[in-house]
Design an enzyme around this catalytic site. Structure first.
Site, PDB file in Angstrom:
ATOM      1  N   GLU A  53       1.044  -1.209   0.012  1.00 17.48           N
ATOM      2  CA  GLU A  53       0.089  -0.022  -0.035  1.00 17.48           C
ATOM      3  C   GLU A  53       0.979   1.134  -0.070  1.00 17.48           C
ATOM      4  O   GLU A  53       1.814   1.186   0.774  1.00 17.48           O
ATOM      5  CB  GLU A  53      -0.949   0.193   1.139  1.00 17.48           C
ATOM      6  CG  GLU A  53      -1.742   1.186   1.144  1.00 17.48           C
ATOM      7  CD  GLU A  53      -2.804   1.289   2.303  1.00 17.48           C
ATOM      8  OE1 GLU A  53      -2.868   0.365   3.246  1.00 17.48           O
ATOM      9  OE2 GLU A  53      -3.718   1.988   2.256  1.00 17.48           O
ATOM     10  N   GLY A 193       3.031   2.566  10.559  1.00 15.68           N
ATOM     11  CA  GLY A 193       2.887   1.888  12.010  1.00 15.68           C
ATOM     12  C   GLY A 193       2.663   0.439  11.704  1.00 15.68           C
ATOM     13  O   GLY A 193       3.282  -0.450  12.196  1.00 15.68           O
ATOM     14  N   ALA A 194       1.830   0.147  10.702  1.00 19.80           N
ATOM     15  CA  ALA A 194       1.583  -1.581  10.455  1.00 19.80           C
ATOM     16  C   ALA A 194       0.715  -1.504   9.044  1.00 19.80           C
ATOM     17  O   ALA A 194       0.157  -0.211   8.624  1.00 19.80           O
ATOM     18  CB  ALA A 194       1.030  -2.027  11.634  1.00 19.80           C
ATOM     19  N   MET A 195       0.429  -2.666   8.790  1.00 20.81           N
ATOM     20  CA  MET A 195      -0.106  -3.134   7.397  1.00 20.81           C
ATOM     21  C   MET A 195      -0.943  -4.081   7.427  1.00 20.81           C
ATOM     22  O   MET A 195      -0.505  -5.239   7.912  1.00 20.81           O
ATOM     23  CB  MET A 195       0.866  -2.880   6.384  1.00 20.81           C
ATOM     24  CG  MET A 195       0.213  -3.179   4.890  1.00 20.81           C
ATOM     25  SD  MET A 195      -0.594  -1.796   4.350  1.00 20.81           S
ATOM     26  CE  MET A 195      -1.970  -2.625   3.436  1.00 20.81           C
ATOM     27  N   GLU A 196      -2.292  -4.070   6.962  1.00 19.07           N
ATOM     28  CA  GLU A 196      -3.338  -4.810   7.158  1.00 19.07           C
ATOM     29  C   GLU A 196      -3.431  -5.991   6.052  1.00 19.07           C
ATOM     30  O   GLU A 196      -4.523  -6.627   6.026  1.00 19.07           O
ATOM     31  CB  GLU A 196      -4.767  -4.420   7.315  1.00 19.07           C
ATOM     32  CG  GLU A 196      -5.037  -3.574   6.001  1.00 19.07           C
ATOM     33  CD  GLU A 196      -4.937  -2.181   5.667  1.00 19.07           C
ATOM     34  OE1 GLU A 196      -3.780  -1.609   6.387  1.00 19.07           O
ATOM     35  OE2 GLU A 196      -5.341  -1.547   4.954  1.00 19.07           O
ATOM     36  N   ASN A 197      -2.339  -6.489   5.604  1.00 18.10           N
ATOM     37  CA  ASN A 197      -2.207  -7.329   4.394  1.00 18.10           C
ATOM     38  C   ASN A 197      -3.279  -8.721   4.736  1.00 18.10           C
ATOM     39  O   ASN A 197      -3.208  -9.134   5.937  1.00 18.10           O
ATOM     40  CB  ASN A 197      -0.920  -7.959   4.245  1.00 18.10           C
ATOM     41  CG  ASN A 197       0.092  -6.772   4.107  1.00 18.10           C
ATOM     42  OD1 ASN A 197       0.010  -5.971   3.194  1.00 18.10           O
ATOM     43  ND2 ASN A 197       0.964  -6.658   4.822  1.00 18.10           N
ATOM     44  N   HIS A 229      -6.664  -2.058  15.209  1.00 17.92           N
ATOM     45  CA  HIS A 229      -6.586  -1.617  13.943  1.00 17.92           C
ATOM     46  C   HIS A 229      -6.668  -2.418  12.640  1.00 17.92           C
ATOM     47  O   HIS A 229      -7.450  -2.474  11.728  1.00 17.92           O
ATOM     48  CB  HIS A 229      -5.961   0.066  13.639  1.00 17.92           C
ATOM     49  CG  HIS A 229      -5.845   0.614  12.735  1.00 17.92           C
ATOM     50  ND1 HIS A 229      -6.681   1.934  12.655  1.00 17.92           N
ATOM     51  CD2 HIS A 229      -5.406   0.438  11.420  1.00 17.92           C
ATOM     52  CE1 HIS A 229      -6.572   2.381  11.478  1.00 17.92           C
ATOM     53  NE2 HIS A 229      -5.821   1.375  10.736  1.00 17.92           N
ATOM     54  N   GLU A 230      -5.343  -2.916  12.737  1.00 17.60           N
ATOM     55  CA  GLU A 230      -4.972  -4.027  11.707  1.00 17.60           C
ATOM     56  C   GLU A 230      -5.933  -5.017  11.344  1.00 17.60           C
ATOM     57  O   GLU A 230      -6.549  -5.370  10.215  1.00 17.60           O
ATOM     58  CB  GLU A 230      -3.479  -4.468  11.584  1.00 17.60           C
ATOM     59  CG  GLU A 230      -2.587  -3.239  11.537  1.00 17.60           C
ATOM     60  CD  GLU A 230      -2.633  -2.095  10.666  1.00 17.60           C
ATOM     61  OE1 GLU A 230      -3.255  -2.322   9.499  1.00 17.60           O
ATOM     62  OE2 GLU A 230      -2.416  -0.860  11.052  1.00 17.60           O
ATOM     63  N   GLU A 252      -9.940   3.980   6.255  1.00 16.52           N
ATOM     64  CA  GLU A 252      -9.039   4.485   7.411  1.00 16.52           C
ATOM     65  C   GLU A 252      -9.738   5.224   8.277  1.00 16.52           C
ATOM     66  O   GLU A 252      -9.667   4.969   9.735  1.00 16.52           O
ATOM     67  CB  GLU A 252      -7.941   5.270   6.764  1.00 16.52           C
ATOM     68  CG  GLU A 252      -6.809   4.531   6.116  1.00 16.52           C
ATOM     69  CD  GLU A 252      -6.312   3.347   6.701  1.00 16.52           C
ATOM     70  OE1 GLU A 252      -6.379   3.186   8.052  1.00 16.52           O
ATOM     71  OE2 GLU A 252      -5.545   2.369   6.124  1.00 16.52           O
TER      72      GLU A 252
HETATM   73  N1  TRP Z   1      -2.795   0.978   5.868  1.00 18.71           N
HETATM   74  C1  TRP Z   1      -1.988   0.952   6.809  1.00 18.71           C
HETATM   75  C2  TRP Z   1      -2.785   1.251   8.021  1.00 18.71           C
HETATM   76  O1  TRP Z   1      -3.321   2.587   8.469  1.00 18.71           O
HETATM   77  C3  TRP Z   1      -1.202   2.366   6.710  1.00 18.71           C
HETATM   78  C4  TRP Z   1       0.261   2.028   5.720  1.00 18.71           C
HETATM   79  C5  TRP Z   1       1.018   0.998   5.992  1.00 18.71           C
HETATM   80  C6  TRP Z   1       0.829   2.757   4.869  1.00 18.71           C
HETATM   81  N2  TRP Z   1       1.907   1.196   5.298  1.00 18.71           N
HETATM   82  C7  TRP Z   1       2.035   2.305   4.599  1.00 18.71           C
HETATM   83  C8  TRP Z   1       0.492   3.996   4.402  1.00 18.71           C
HETATM   84  C9  TRP Z   1       2.926   2.630   3.802  1.00 18.71           C
HETATM   85  C10 TRP Z   1       1.307   4.448   3.430  1.00 18.71           C
HETATM   86  C11 TRP Z   1       2.692   3.886   2.964  1.00 18.71           C
HETATM   87  O2  TRP Z   1      -3.111   0.448   8.827  1.00 18.71           O
HETATM   88 ZN    ZN Z   2      -5.325   1.612   8.665  1.00 23.31          ZN
END
Ligand code: TRP
Ligand code: ZN
Length: 802
Positions: A53, A193-197, A229-230, A252
């Site tokens: 993302e 912070g983190a990513m919801e893959n 959140h994730e 978001e």
């Molecule tokens: N979707 C992620 C969140 O809010 C945000 C995020 C994770 C993101 N990695 C990123 C946004 C890199 C921009 C670039 O949980």
């Molecule tokens: Zn998010």
């Protein structure tokens, strides 16, 4: 396909004359070890991981990289078995095997269609902890949390948070998890912070790792909220995703609202709301008042990564919260059920979301939708008239919405304004006809009048309870009315807000005293209100700690049309010292009462006690030598990082002679823990010290600091311009020059992080003329850099155009 039939460049693949239906096979060669942008497939230490993302997937291979293209993925990974024993991707592991040459392979299938921004792959030598969760329909889900070997001992709290989040989403939203396995991987180098893959979240270590001796209470709270959140994104984001990136707040804003509700249910709701509002007003209000102001649903961008903003996230969450307020919790839940059912497996828009809210509730939300399309913070002026004879209170409201870039002459908004009436000197609250003590006024016109009859006497207006709308309120309270609210209001936010207004007034008067070289006087009403809070029973110590906190210098500066950097600094310091002097005996007694030898526990009462105790410590430390031994003793005896860091901060900010000795000892003890070293960077970057910039410049070349590690950058450079305005805005321009130097260097390595750092220079219009010139010169210098990324370009350019 023959060469002539396609053209491949780094940015695009053009296929000439494709047949109607075809299978495209692409073979690419990429270099994760050279990927310092941390977007696409990259290396963090020895670990391979992805961040797709918003548009990182196209850095892995050619693809229709847009969120409305939903696909199922089958992923086979081959790797060296000793270097990369762990090979992960989305979905379920369906096959694996060894290859003859010391390599192995795995095959993952994700049965859910998803946009490519949710794709993930991880390969490396990781250890993990596992657990499981039984869903409400009785399915068993395996939970696995991966990290480097030395960190597995710090993953338990995150795992517990995950289980709490899963149970909470079932209970509150009826949402169940859908795969057989949920994995989280913690990595050191991560832009966000983190990513919801899907099924394979990737986290910044900062939001996973915690142990009492390495993490502070705030870290625990952040972990709980980001893990939640994730996880919540699995429905609000993954099962139902965004049609295009203009709809980013669809997932978001909604998901932040959900994680805020979750945290409120896990810990203390009142303080949670105060902290969320404080964050919104410190950052989002500033953004809304600057050159990059944009609506919750923006209508243009150059670089989508620049739009992961506090407006999209936090104002977006406020918009969902207002819907929750307008519909009430039951109807809101029904509408969410309908939204998830109707759009499951689709890529949709904010309009679709609001349409379901309106359809299910029967509420006309046409005007409400302006919250999505208009930037800027509405301003509400309040006037009240009490009639002694009829015992009626008339309240008049006037709303305006300031111009923002590209938007003028805005129509009135639909503002849910929660109010209560408090009788001064009494804690029996006023009841409305509804039998409740709070009423939500629908304020929809430019001017509107409301009447409250049959009162017992003249009440104090408690406005915008729980911060029911993201607006600024202007009402001429008397100081004694504010003191009554601090003391008797039943709404924690409103108590805190009343205290904030008292602090703001005092600072303003102190600034005026300083300007006219009068002796400094502190408002008697503030002093007595503050003292009465200090001597209160500690039944909600965490709330008391918030009531006793003077607003940050950065926030106070933003309240002014033109920053008075010197004045706010002097006033802030003077006010804190005065409050400490007047209350030192009580504070010391309370401090002693709150001290404990009990082992650390992350639990509401204990968190509150530490917050209040450390609040007192930070006041007492302003009095210098008298309390130096108290601070030093806490530093040496603390059995947890929360207390240890609070003491070190008090030492560093009060020019203790032993400052460098303690800082060195701390580093020596913790140099193996990158997240603790980040705290050490942040603390020095925020230090109230005339030599702070030269110290920061020294730290940039410290062996523990790497410009390629976003956490290092945010801790040292980000903290400097965000939390140390007095030295950042130094009159010689040295702060601006330093920041521009860092932005230029970062831009070549990691444009996303560079763009976050350049935000420190964008709001030059709030500065005095002299500083404006200095800041603009640095922006121009940045814009003149060859091959500047469009990330940094967009922000610097728009700022100079404004
Ligand atoms: N979707 C992620 C969140 O809010 C945000 C995020 C994770 C993101 N990695 C990123 C946004 C890199 C921009 C670039 O949980
Ligand atoms: Zn998010």
């Amino acid at each position: 396909m023959a060469d002539s039939k396609f053209k491949a460049t780094p940015a695009e693949l053009i296929i000439n004359d494709p047949p109607k239906r075809f299978i495209l096979k692409t073979i690419v060669q990429i270099y994760p070890q050279k990927n310092t942008e941390l977007s696409g497939l990259y290396k963090s230490g020895n670990l391979y991981c992805t961040q797709c993302e918003a548009e990182g997937f196209r850095a892995i291979t050619y693809f229709l990289d847009r969120p409305d293209v939903l696909t199922t993925y089958t992923v086979t990974i081959h790797a060296d078995k000793t270097k990369c024993p762990v090979l992960l991707s989305n979905g379920n592991l369906v096959a694996k095997g060894d290859s003859p040459d010391g390599r192995h392979w795995v095959k993952w299938v994700d049965p859910f269609k998803k946009p490519c921004y949710l794709f993930a792959l991880v390969a490396g030598d990781l250890k993990h902890i596992s657990d499981s969760f039984q869903t409400q329909s009785g399915r068993k889900v395996s939970l696995e949390l991966y990290s480097e070997a030395e960190n597995v001992s710090k993953c338990d709290f995150a795992m517990q948070s995950l289980k709490n989040a899963m149970a909470w989403d079932e209970k509150v939203y009826g949402r169940e998890y859908d795969l057989d396995i949920y994995m989280i991987v913690a990595v050191n180098d991560f832009n966000a912070g983190a990513m919801e893959n899907k099924g394979l979240n990737i986290f910044n270590t900062k939001y996973i790792l915690a142990r009492p001796d390495t993490a502070v209470d705030q870290n625990y709270a952040d972990i709980e909220s980001v893990v939640g959140h994730e996880y919540f994104h699995n429905w609000s984001g993954n099962r139902v995703t965004c049609r295009d990136w203009f709809q980013l707040s669809l997932k978001e804003g909604f998901t932040v609202f959900r994680d805020q509700q979750f945290s409120a249910d896990m810990g203390s709701a009142g303080v949670g709301r105060i902290d969320d509002v404080d964050m919104l007003r410190n950052h989002q209000f500033a953004e809304d008042d600057g050159p990059l102001a944009h609506p919750v649903r923006p209508d243009s961008y150059m670089e989508i990564n620049n739009f992961y903003t506090t407006t999209i996230y936090n104002k977006g969450a406020e918009v969902i919260r207002m819907l929750h307020t307008l519909l009430g919790p039951e109807t809101f839940r029904k509408a969410c059920d309908e939204y998830f059912a109707r759009y499951d497996g689709q890529a949709v828009t904010c309009d679709d979301f609001v349409a379901v809210m309106s359809e299910v509730s029967g509420v006309d939300l046409t005007q409400f939708k302006l919250w999505y399309s208009l930037a800027g913070t509405p301003h509400v002026k309040v006037e009240s008239y009490y009639d002694e004879k009829t015992k009626n209170l008339k309240v008049k409201l006037y709303q305006t919405n300031p111009d923002t870039p590209g938007q003028t002459k805005k129509p009135p908004m639909y503002i849910p304004l929660a109010v209560g009436l408090v009788y001064p000197d009494s804690n029996s609250p006023y009841m409305f006809e509804s039998g409740k003590t709070t009423e939500v006024l629908s304020f929809t016109q430019r001017e509107q009048e409301f009447n409250f009859p049959d009162l017992k006497g003249k009440p104090v207006l408690s406005l915008l309870r729980s911060f029911s709308a993201p607006i600024k309120v202007d009402y001429s309270y008397s100081n004694s009315e504010l003191a009554s609210l601090v003391r008797y209001d039943t709404d924690p936010f409103s108590r805190w807000e009343a205290a904030q207004i008292l602090y703001r007034r005092s600072i303003k008067e102190l600034c005026a005293d300083l300007k006219s070289k009068r002796p400094l006087t502190t408002e008697a009403d503030l002093l007595s209100s503050f003292s009465s809070t200090v001597s209160q029973d500690n039944n909600d110590p965490e709330l008391l700690s918030r009531l006793l906190r003077v607003p940050s210098q950065a926030y106070l500066l933003d309240q002014l049309d033109v920053y008075d950097v010197e004045g706010v600094y002097q006033a802030h310091q003077h006010l804190r010292r005065t409050l400490a002097e007047h209350n030192q005996k009580t504070m010391m007694a309370q401090y002693e009462k709150l001290k404990t030898n009990r082992p650390y526990e992350y639990e509401t009462a204990a968190v509150g006690a530490r917050a209040l105790k450390n609040c007192y410590l930070s006041y007492l430390a302003t009095l210098g030598k008298t309390y130096a031994n108290v601070v030093e003793e806490q530093f040496q005896k603390a059995n947890n990082m929360t207390d240890k860091l609070a003491a070190l901060e008090a030492l560093v900010n009060n020019r203790s002679k032993r400052k460098s000795e303690f800082l060195e000892a701390f580093f020596e003890q913790w140099k193996q823990e990158p997240l603790v070293v980040d705290k050490w960077f942040a603390l020095q970057a925020a230090a109230d010290s005339p030599t702070v910039l030269s110290e920061i410049k020294g730290l940039v070349t410290h062996p523990a600091f790497k410009l390629t590690n976003p956490n290092n950058v945010y801790s040292l450079i980000g903290t400097f311009f965000r939390a140390n305005p007095y030295y950042f805005h130094a009159a010689d321009g040295s702060g601006y020059q330093f920041l521009a130097d860092q932005v230029i260097e970062l831009d070549a390595k990691n444009p996303q992080v560079g763009a976050r750092m350049v935000t420190g220079l964008l709001r030059w219009k709030k500065l005095d003329d002299f500083r404006q010139d200095l800041a603009r010169a640095q922006l121009e210098r940045i814009l003149a850099v060859k091959n500047l990324s469009k990330n940094v370009y967009e922000l610097a350019y728009k700022s100079l155009q404004s």
